[in-house]
Scaffold this active site. Sequence first.
Site, short mmCIF file in Angstrom:
data_model
loop_
_atom_site.label_atom_id
_atom_site.label_comp_id
_atom_site.label_asym_id
_atom_site.label_seq_id
_atom_site.Cartn_x
_atom_site.Cartn_y
_atom_site.Cartn_z
N GLU A 66 0.82 -1.21 0.00
CA GLU A 66 0.00 0.00 0.00
C GLU A 66 0.86 1.26 0.00
OE1 GLU A 66 -3.02 0.44 -0.65
OE2 GLU A 66 -3.54 -1.67 -0.75
N TYR A 149 -5.63 6.87 4.67
CA TYR A 149 -5.81 5.89 3.60
C TYR A 149 -5.10 4.57 3.93
CZ TYR A 149 -4.89 3.13 -0.39
OH TYR A 149 -4.79 2.04 -1.21
N ASP A 167 -8.53 6.52 -1.85
CA ASP A 167 -7.38 7.08 -2.56
C ASP A 167 -7.92 7.88 -3.75
OD1 ASP A 167 -8.18 5.21 -4.39
OD2 ASP A 167 -6.22 4.26 -4.63
#
Length: 373
Positions: A66, A149, A167
């Site tokens: 991520e 996020y 996102d």
Amino acid sequence: MAGSEGEDRRKDGADSGADVERPARDRRLPAPPADLRDALLAHYDRHARPLPWRADTDPYRVWVSEVMLQQTRVETVVPYYQAWMRRFPTLETLADAPEEAVLKAWEGLGYYRRARNLARGARVVRERFGGRLPADVGDLRSIPGVGEYTAGAVASIAFGRPEPAVDGNVRRVLARLCDRPEPTAGWLRDTASTLVCPERPGDFNQALMELGATLCTPRRPACGDCPWSGWCRARAAGTQEARPLPGRRAPVPLRRIDCVVVVRGANHRSAPRLLVRRRSTEGLLGGLWEFPERVALPGIARGVPLDPVRHTFTHFRAEYRPALVRVEPGAEVAVDAAAGPTRWVTPAAAARLALPVTQRRILQAALAVLTEG
Ligand code: SF4
């Protein structure tokens, strides 16, 4: 904590006495969340790209993927992720790694603060959470570099928590689904929280991001293949490409940077040495090596201009204007010492340093000149 579907669920007024709870009707959404979820997950199950980090839900692996995927395309990330996992297969190996090795493994991915924060974060997880990433978004957000996020992505994908993860792709998809020109952060968070699938939150969040990356693209979205095309308000209105409205962008200034590749001992029996400097560990390109800017050279030194190298950073465009300067073996060369430690290295050792992409191109140009003699 973000609202789960259960908290957001409302019954339609007319049927409020019914025994069976009906899917929520939320005016923000063009269809009940359950219908939107089912359609998206069915599409994802058929079309999900087989990406290496989807092989398991190990929290450390999810976290690394991520962070790498922020501001970076999936195709670019895949080889970096695979190499990273060979080099730092566990959180423990990352926590023990010297910063230089971490930056080297990140070289070329850009936004190097992400790499420094990953290493710092691994040490925090070891000290504060016994070496295991926590599942709670509040705890996750206390780790360096983990924002809203990333916390939502790790909590949902690795731990099955029904948390939203918004996102840029998700922002675009939701703005279009609901035909919102300027979705606020709060609206996005609430809408994504309402939509996230309580049974498969990680898959749902990945499916939403993937929809934005593959079909609901900034330009010419492939609405004909989209599982939400029948509900999408922007599609119905023909406003897809105008949703969300582009933000006003400040003009990006151009910065010209004169730098010098100082070569000592070239054309002599000893191997040439190049002068490099390590940038301060904080700030842009922190901890990486570069060819210095302000150099006081002996009066007789003559420079050979190398091709300019251009690069766009987040807040400015840079044009590096390098020159190669040869000096005699014992020559005095003074560099602004406050800007970072310097070192004389052979070309082979320079190539092994963690260099930003611009400095690597300058190194290659300099080596081409040196090889020609
Ligand atoms: S129908 Fe088109 S604009 Fe709407 S979500 Fe799907 S791809 Fe995006």
